[in-house]
Enzyme design. Sequence first.
Site, PDB file in Angstrom:
ATOM      1  N   ARG A  98       1.076   7.853   1.260  1.00 27.32           N
ATOM      2  CA  ARG A  98       0.046   8.179   2.246  1.00 27.32           C
ATOM      3  C   ARG A  98       0.121   7.172   3.383  1.00 27.32           C
ATOM      4  O   ARG A  98       0.374   5.982   3.153  1.00 27.32           O
ATOM      5  CB  ARG A  98      -1.362   8.132   1.626  1.00 27.32           C
ATOM      6  CG  ARG A  98      -1.739   9.352   0.807  1.00 27.32           C
ATOM      7  CD  ARG A  98      -1.849  10.618   1.684  1.00 27.32           C
ATOM      8  NE  ARG A  98      -2.206  11.811   0.929  1.00 27.32           N
ATOM      9  CZ  ARG A  98      -1.343  12.770   0.554  1.00 27.32           C
ATOM     10  NH1 ARG A  98      -0.060  12.663   0.827  1.00 27.32           N
ATOM     11  NH2 ARG A  98      -1.771  13.845  -0.083  1.00 27.32           N
ATOM     12  N   HIS A 124       6.058  14.728   6.917  1.00 35.21           N
ATOM     13  CA  HIS A 124       5.349  15.065   5.668  1.00 35.21           C
ATOM     14  C   HIS A 124       6.060  16.197   4.919  1.00 35.21           C
ATOM     15  O   HIS A 124       5.458  17.210   4.556  1.00 35.21           O
ATOM     16  CB  HIS A 124       3.878  15.422   5.942  1.00 35.21           C
ATOM     17  CG  HIS A 124       3.013  15.241   4.727  1.00 35.21           C
ATOM     18  ND1 HIS A 124       1.709  14.803   4.786  1.00 35.21           N
ATOM     19  CD2 HIS A 124       3.266  15.424   3.408  1.00 35.21           C
ATOM     20  CE1 HIS A 124       1.211  14.726   3.565  1.00 35.21           C
ATOM     21  NE2 HIS A 124       2.146  15.111   2.706  1.00 35.21           N
TER      22      HIS A 124
HETATM   23  N1  LIG Z   1       4.738  13.032   1.055  1.00 29.22           N
HETATM   24  C1  LIG Z   1       4.542  14.051   0.264  1.00 29.22           C
HETATM   25  O1  LIG Z   1       5.064  15.136   0.527  1.00 29.22           O
HETATM   26  C2  LIG Z   1       3.697  13.886  -0.960  1.00 29.22           C
HETATM   27  C3  LIG Z   1       3.707  14.916  -1.908  1.00 29.22           C
HETATM   28  C4  LIG Z   1       2.957  14.736  -3.066  1.00 29.22           C
HETATM   29  C5  LIG Z   1       2.236  13.572  -3.265  1.00 29.22           C
HETATM   30  N2  LIG Z   1       2.250  12.594  -2.309  1.00 29.22           N
HETATM   31  C6  LIG Z   1       1.492  11.346  -2.517  1.00 29.22           C
HETATM   32  O2  LIG Z   1       1.986  10.684  -3.674  1.00 29.22           O
HETATM   33  C7  LIG Z   1       0.887  10.103  -4.356  1.00 29.22           C
HETATM   34  C8  LIG Z   1       1.243   9.808  -5.799  1.00 29.22           C
HETATM   35  O3  LIG Z   1       1.348  11.016  -6.517  1.00 29.22           O
HETATM   36  P1  LIG Z   1       1.444  11.021  -8.111  1.00 29.22           P
HETATM   37  O4  LIG Z   1       1.452  12.448  -8.532  1.00 29.22           O
HETATM   38  O5  LIG Z   1       2.539  10.145  -8.566  1.00 29.22           O
HETATM   39  O6  LIG Z   1       0.036  10.332  -8.483  1.00 29.22           O
HETATM   40  P2  LIG Z   1      -0.429   9.741  -9.885  1.00 29.22           P
HETATM   41  O7  LIG Z   1       0.329  10.373 -10.998  1.00 29.22           O
HETATM   42  O8  LIG Z   1      -1.913   9.811  -9.895  1.00 29.22           O
HETATM   43  O9  LIG Z   1       0.042   8.223  -9.821  1.00 29.22           O
HETATM   44  C9  LIG Z   1      -0.559   7.279  -9.000  1.00 29.22           C
HETATM   45  C10 LIG Z   1       0.011   5.919  -9.320  1.00 29.22           C
HETATM   46  O10 LIG Z   1      -0.588   4.965  -8.419  1.00 29.22           O
HETATM   47  C11 LIG Z   1      -1.123   3.905  -9.199  1.00 29.22           C
HETATM   48  N3  LIG Z   1      -2.302   3.316  -8.548  1.00 29.22           N
HETATM   49  C12 LIG Z   1      -3.418   3.937  -8.116  1.00 29.22           C
HETATM   50  N4  LIG Z   1      -4.291   3.042  -7.610  1.00 29.22           N
HETATM   51  C13 LIG Z   1      -3.689   1.835  -7.711  1.00 29.22           C
HETATM   52  C14 LIG Z   1      -4.067   0.511  -7.373  1.00 29.22           C
HETATM   53  N5  LIG Z   1      -5.264   0.249  -6.818  1.00 29.22           N
HETATM   54  N6  LIG Z   1      -3.204  -0.488  -7.647  1.00 29.22           N
HETATM   55  C15 LIG Z   1      -2.011  -0.252  -8.227  1.00 29.22           C
HETATM   56  N7  LIG Z   1      -1.592   0.981  -8.574  1.00 29.22           N
HETATM   57  C16 LIG Z   1      -2.417   2.015  -8.319  1.00 29.22           C
HETATM   58  C17 LIG Z   1      -1.528   4.524 -10.517  1.00 29.22           C
HETATM   59  O11 LIG Z   1      -1.679   3.519 -11.482  1.00 29.22           O
HETATM   60  P3  LIG Z   1      -2.009   3.875 -13.015  1.00 29.22           P
HETATM   61  O12 LIG Z   1      -0.734   4.472 -13.547  1.00 29.22           O
HETATM   62  O13 LIG Z   1      -2.323   2.580 -13.618  1.00 29.22           O
HETATM   63  O14 LIG Z   1      -3.139   4.860 -12.983  1.00 29.22           O
HETATM   64  C18 LIG Z   1      -0.331   5.463 -10.748  1.00 29.22           C
HETATM   65  O15 LIG Z   1       0.748   4.753 -11.294  1.00 29.22           O
HETATM   66  C19 LIG Z   1      -0.219  11.138  -4.169  1.00 29.22           C
HETATM   67  O16 LIG Z   1      -1.500  10.563  -4.341  1.00 29.22           O
HETATM   68  C20 LIG Z   1       0.001  11.583  -2.759  1.00 29.22           C
HETATM   69  O17 LIG Z   1      -0.753  10.749  -1.898  1.00 29.22           O
HETATM   70  C21 LIG Z   1       2.962  12.732  -1.167  1.00 29.22           C
END
Ligand SMILES: NC(=O)c1ccc[n+]([C@@H]2O[C@H](COP(=O)([O-])OP(=O)(O)OC[C@H]3O[C@@H](n4cnc5c(N)ncnc54)[C@H](OP(=O)(O)O)[C@@H]3O)[C@@H](O)[C@H]2O)c1
Length: 310
Positions: free
Chosen positions: A225, A273
């Site tokens: 993000r 994006h």
């Molecule tokens: N560019 C694009 O096209 C696109 C597409 C899809 C998603 N995204 C982005 O990618 C992000 C991640 O997706 P995901 O499916 O992997 O999400 P997810 O499965 O919810 O994983 C989020 C990760 O971030 C960690 N995290 C959250 N808050 C934190 C903090 N304060 N300090 C340290 N680590 C933290 C979490 O830790 P824990 O494991 O300990 O909970 C987890 O490992 C989405 O939220 C979205 O913003 C972008």
Amino acid sequence: MSLTILFAASDANWAEYAAPLRTALAEAGIAASLTRDAAPETVDFIVYAPSSALQDFTPFTRCKAILSLWAGVERIVANPTLTQPLCRMVDPALTEGMVEWVVGHALRHHLGMDRHIVNPGHVWDPTCPPLARERPVAMLGMGELGTAAARALAALNFPVTGWSRSPKHIDGIPCLHGEDGLAKALSTAQIVVTLLPKTPQTENLLNARTLALLPQGAVILNPGRGALIDDDALLAALEQGHVGHATLDVFRLEPLPPDHPYWTHPRVTVTPHIAADTRAPSASRVIAENIRRGAAGEPLLNRVDRQRGY
Ligand SMILES: NC(=O)c1ccc[n+]([C@@H]2O[C@H](COP(=O)([O-])OP(=O)(O)OC[C@H]3O[C@@H](n4cnc5c(N)ncnc54)[C@H](OP(=O)(O)O)[C@@H]3O)[C@@H](O)[C@H]2O)c1
């Protein structure tokens, strides 16, 4: 009994999803009416994207879950009218796309491909890049996407260090957490990938202080993000040459305004994006499975923790 499923997303989403969702529901044996217009008190599930005009969830008294078409839920999670369970999108095809984007852009910088692709002077420079095993990577965020991307990079021998909120144990990938863990992961990283959600805790995580922890010339890949990075601090670090390059897929304001310095900065690559999109056929199967679970009273997949914000 037939379920009423309200599709609350853009016209373009409807054009893309109506048929695959109906197919996925039928395949899952779910009798349902998928509609863009229903009396709120009759709705059992809402398939949702923030592009929808629907912002007040209060009248949806029977609704068992809001099923997001998006992986990132920062635009809905803080909605004060939302009392129903919220599920974010975890789509295997989206994950595949993200892995490809991360690996592709990591290899571009690792191999120094630009030198040969853009070489107007036809310079014969036989400098060989190091091996991947000599190029440490920090993966900030070890959730669905970060873990998959970290595994793919580790399979190519990049020494990947993961960083997340809670401690993790993943074979072959040392994982850190907390402030000290972040400092340790950044201090050796020649490539940093940010795959964190946008929350109050992650906003401006990469700022003047944390960017200064990186080795000289480190590369940043941000498909997470825009708000994860303090833009002014990044531009300053790029100017000083402390950060060698930033490849950015996400921005605070999208589309990125035409006069934004990122567009013209020689050490910034903007991708619009497109790192990873949900793909309607596979995403529809995920939604159908959650509707089946919700209707059967089984635990929902990919539930968002409202307290954590992701
Ligand atoms: N560019 C694009 O096209 C696109 C597409 C899809 C998603 N995204 C982005 O990618 C992000 C991640 O997706 P995901 O499916 O992997 O999400 P997810 O499965 O919810 O994983 C989020 C990760 O971030 C960690 N995290 C959250 N808050 C934190 C903090 N304060 N300090 C340290 N680590 C933290 C979490 O830790 P824990 O494991 O300990 O909970 C987890 O490992 C989405 O939220 C979205 O913003 C972008």
